[in-house]
Design an enzyme around this catalytic site. Structure first.
Site, PDB file in Angstrom:
ATOM      1  N   GLN A   1       1.096  -1.356   0.012  1.00  0.00           N
ATOM      2  CA  GLN A   1      -0.405  -0.142  -0.318  1.00  0.00           C
ATOM      3  C   GLN A   1       0.822   1.382   0.016  1.00  0.00           C
ATOM      4  O   GLN A   1       1.563   1.538   1.025  1.00  0.00           O
ATOM      5  CB  GLN A   1      -0.832  -0.123   0.984  1.00  0.00           C
ATOM      6  CG  GLN A   1      -2.256   1.645   1.844  1.00  0.00           C
ATOM      7  CD  GLN A   1      -2.967   1.388   0.560  1.00  0.00           C
ATOM      8  OE1 GLN A   1      -3.508   0.198  -0.068  1.00  0.00           O
ATOM      9  NE2 GLN A   1      -2.891   2.329  -0.693  1.00  0.00           N
TER      10      GLN A   1
ATOM     11  N   PHE B   1      -0.479   6.362  -3.316  1.00  0.00           N
ATOM     12  CA  PHE B   1      -0.536   6.325  -4.560  1.00  0.00           C
ATOM     13  C   PHE B   1      -1.534   5.856  -4.345  1.00  0.00           C
ATOM     14  O   PHE B   1      -3.247   5.678  -5.342  1.00  0.00           O
ATOM     15  CB  PHE B   1      -0.183   6.070  -5.765  1.00  0.00           C
ATOM     16  CG  PHE B   1       0.644   7.444  -6.074  1.00  0.00           C
ATOM     17  CD1 PHE B   1       0.855   8.581  -5.548  1.00  0.00           C
ATOM     18  CD2 PHE B   1       1.677   7.303  -7.202  1.00  0.00           C
ATOM     19  CE1 PHE B   1       1.323   9.994  -6.012  1.00  0.00           C
ATOM     20  CE2 PHE B   1       2.459   8.802  -7.120  1.00  0.00           C
ATOM     21  CZ  PHE B   1       2.574   9.684  -6.453  1.00  0.00           C
ATOM     22  N   GLY B   2      -1.759   4.727  -3.351  1.00  0.00           N
ATOM     23  CA  GLY B   2      -2.502   3.126  -3.850  1.00  0.00           C
ATOM     24  C   GLY B   2      -2.423   1.951  -3.896  1.00  0.00           C
ATOM     25  O   GLY B   2      -1.078   1.730  -3.441  1.00  0.00           O
TER      26      GLY B   2
ATOM     27  N   ASP C   1      11.547  10.423  -8.311  1.00  0.00           N
ATOM     28  CA  ASP C   1      11.422  10.233  -6.790  1.00  0.00           C
ATOM     29  C   ASP C   1      11.867   9.113  -7.342  1.00  0.00           C
ATOM     30  O   ASP C   1      12.011   7.640  -6.941  1.00  0.00           O
ATOM     31  CB  ASP C   1       9.427   9.422  -7.520  1.00  0.00           C
ATOM     32  CG  ASP C   1       9.330   9.269  -5.861  1.00  0.00           C
ATOM     33  OD1 ASP C   1      10.144   9.668  -4.512  1.00  0.00           O
ATOM     34  OD2 ASP C   1       8.310   8.627  -6.182  1.00  0.00           O
TER      35      ASP C   1
END
Length: 658
Positions: free
Chosen positions: A350, A353-354, A467
């Site tokens: 998890q 973003f989901g 990122d």
């Protein structure tokens, strides 16, 4: 149905009057003992006001009505540990998307809260849908306890023959719904009875296995016929399935819902009822015109709002982004089947973003499915960036995006599955870090460097990842690294040196100081992140969350201090102490310090880094001190993300059991 008038935004008295007429008509013509909603509230326990469980429940219920605009079945969960909430809704397949949305809105925003206040487990059955939530994970589990059968108060003249025919019809429907692959666990059937027709319907929640669906409907048939074998119509509400039969076509458009009157009705009562019904139908028909117009207006406004938020159908998405037609598209049904309807047992992790789920496609391929949450930090723009960008990138050290799915508010990215998960899972766990021997660590460092070099200089586009971190480095079967998660990536023009943004994205601890402080990013921002990664891989320790508080606030500061004191041997991971080469360790650490220098101008390009990593004879200049403000970054990052896990293709923060 009783609450539909609460759900339309136009506050028009005419519409309210229309619904009053329709409700009166419904109560006259439907001879069931009472009208929906029906409910079941568990006595397993109550939650307290303003508790984390209540917040998770409220947040989850808010997400359901938008889903119902495009899907008649949906499962979801929200929260962690004891405060986690699981929810499921099912609309009857024959109703429209708008009716489904109205029904789920009534169930989630009004009825389930009113009928089961503070209950940790509840079910509500509306006319066209049902909604269920619990603090226990019930997905995929058959449950026919507390089945609720309801019968029409009118009786049939020949109950034995009628009941036998209904039983046979429901048995045939059970087999069709449960074992017909294309049925979506839903089936209808008509059977002739004297001069009448029996209309029957069955439906299971799609999280069930086919055998469980069959079992649920068999039990439902048994329960309803045991109690209402002489009724002209009946229905049964169950947590896991639904059935209904009537002597009128309730699941067809344009039917006349007026049932036959009881056989002992006198003509006077019959005439009066017909006159009332006729008057009400005429009035309702006139008012329905206004209702339809208002609904059409509301639907158009709602559609514009959805588009502004990036909510598209597949065709709308392709119209807005024509290049997406070049890439493989997976339909939502196949993704649900591949991931076992996004079950917890398939959940890999998890993130912000989901969740990400493991899936198995029809051809047997294993995939990782990244499912963007509603309200995710990654919006429509970032989703589109990731789809259109990564599909164009081909490199052995970049994760492969196999396809995507856009269906209403559902946005899915389908990646190749990485069996060894992500670098942070293995590197920062003392039990698994031993898998990363010295040669493998150098191989991973070199592979990451080559992947970044491809993005910066060798691909058709000049790409800044923004990122880069251990959780976004995935490992294949042979521990080869693959850079993932391009949702925050940006494309640079050839002449462009740096850019500025007011929205800082990425992960504190890996961010270059000029980006974290001023929003400036360039290829040198990725170089800084790579330097942090390199030092983490060498030492087996995190930069963010470093706990050597007596010596330094971060791993970078601690490593620099030992470098200056000529004590870098203390940085060596004990798990590679028997296999490492000290000269290689010193050289790679030196390159790491060159990458994390405070001034972006002083940092090397990735092409220089790759040369330095390859050439033992290459002279290295003396690095300048890195920035030591990562201690502040660590605090900010840890407040929002748990570093315990990451998985394929996404920023992930929480390991889930498999």
């Amino acid at each position: 149905m009783n609450h539909f008038h609460c759900l339309l935004k136009p506050n028009i008295p005419l519409l309210l009057l229309s619904f009053i007429h329709i409700n009166i008509l419904y109560n006259l013509t439907c001879a069931f003992p009472s009208s929906p909603p029906y409910n079941f509230c568990s006595n397993a326990g109550n939650y307290t006001e303003n508790s984390p469980f209540q917040k998770n429940l409220n947040d989850l219920l808010q997400t359901l009505p938008p889903k119902a605009s495009s899907s008649e079945f949906y499962i979801a969960a929200n929260g962690n540990d004891h405060d986690k909430v699981y929810a499921l809704y099912m609309c009857l397949n024959y109703v429209s998307n708008e009716t489904c949305r109205y029904c789920i809105t009534a169930a989630s925003q009004v009825d389930i809260r009113k009928l089961c206040p503070n209950s940790k487990e509840a079910v509500v059955y509306e006319e066209y849908c049902q909604l269920r939530y619990s603090n226990d994970n019930f997905f995929g589990k058959l449950n026919f306890s507390d089945n609720l059968p309801l019968g029409n108060v009118q009786n049939i003249s020949d109950p034995e023959k009628f009941s036998s025919l209904v039983s046979k019809t429901l048995r045939n429907l059970t087999n069709s719904a449960a074992y017909n692959v294309s049925s979506n666990m839903y089936a209808t059937k008509e059977a002739s009875y004297k001069d009448k027709t029996i209309y029957a319907l069955v439906q299971c929640t799609r999280d069930l296995s086919r055998d469980d669906c069959s079992e649920c409907l068999k039990r439902a048939t048994q329960d309803v016929l045991l109690k209402y074998n002489s009724s002209v119509g009946a229905r049964l509400f169950s947590r896991s399935c639904f059935l209904r039969y009537e002597l009128y076509p309730f699941y067809k458009n344009g039917y006349d819902p007026t049932p036959s009157p009881p056989e002992n009705d006198n003509k006077k009562d019959k005439g009066r009822k017909i006159w009332i019904i006729t008057a009400l139908m005429i009035g309702s028909a006139c008012l329905a015109i206004a209702l339809v117009g208002s609904c059409a207006y509301y639907h158009a406004v709602n559609k514009r709002k959805k588009r502004s938020k990036g909510v598209f159908s597949h065709h709308e998405f392709q119209r807005n982004y024509p290049k997406a037609q070049e890439f493989p598209y997976f339909d939502l049904t196949s993704m649900c089947l591949a991931t076992n309807y996004f079950s917890d047992s398939n959940k890999l992790g998890q993130g912000g973003f989901g969740p990400v789920y493991k899936g198995i496609l029809k051809d047997g391929r294993e995939v990782a499915v990244k499912r963007l949450s509603i309200g995710s930090e990654q919006g429509s723009e970032e989703f589109t960036t990731e789809v259109l960008l990564i599909m164009k990138l081909q490199h052995v050290n970049l994760v492969r995006l196999l396809g995507f799915c856009v269906d209403g508010e559902e946005k899915l990215l389908v990646y190749e599955y990485m069996p060894n998960s992500s670098l942070d899972v293995i590197l920062f766990d003392p039990k698994t870090r031993a898998k990363l021997n010295w040669s493998r660590r150098l191989k991973i460092i070199d592979g990451i460097a080559r992947g970044i070099l491809y993005l910066h200089e060798d691909s058709r586009l000049r790409i800044i990842h923004r990122d880069l971190k251990a959780s976004n480095i995935l490992l294949d079967n042979d521990m080869n690294p693959k850079i993932s998660d391009f949702g925050m990536a940006r494309i640079f023009a050839e002449s462009e040196g740096e850019a500025n943004t007011a929205t800082i994205v990425g992960t504190y601890g890996y961010m270059a100081p000029e980006y974290a402080m001023e929003g400036l990013y360039s290829i040198k921002s990725d170089v800084f992140s790579f330097g942090v990664l390199l030092i983490e891989i060498l030492t087996g320790r995190r930069n963010a969350g470093f706990h050597q508080t007596k010596r330094a606030p971060s791993l970078l500061a601690y490593a620099w201090q030992l470098w200056r004191e000529d004590k870098v041997v203390e940085l060596i991971d004990p798990l590679v102490a028997d296999s490492y080469n000290f000269d290689e360790f010193l050289r790679y650490l030196h390159i790491g310090f060159l990458c994390v220098q405070e001034d972006a101008y002083d940092r090397p390009t990735m092409s220089s880094v790759v040369v330095m990593l390859k050439g033992e004879s290459t002279a290295l200049c003396q690095p300048k001190p890195p920035t030591f403000s990562t201690g502040r970054f660590t605090h900010l990052h840890e407040s929002s993300v748990d570093y315990s896990c990451s998985v394929n293709g996404a920023t992930v923060s929480d390991v889930m059991p498999r």
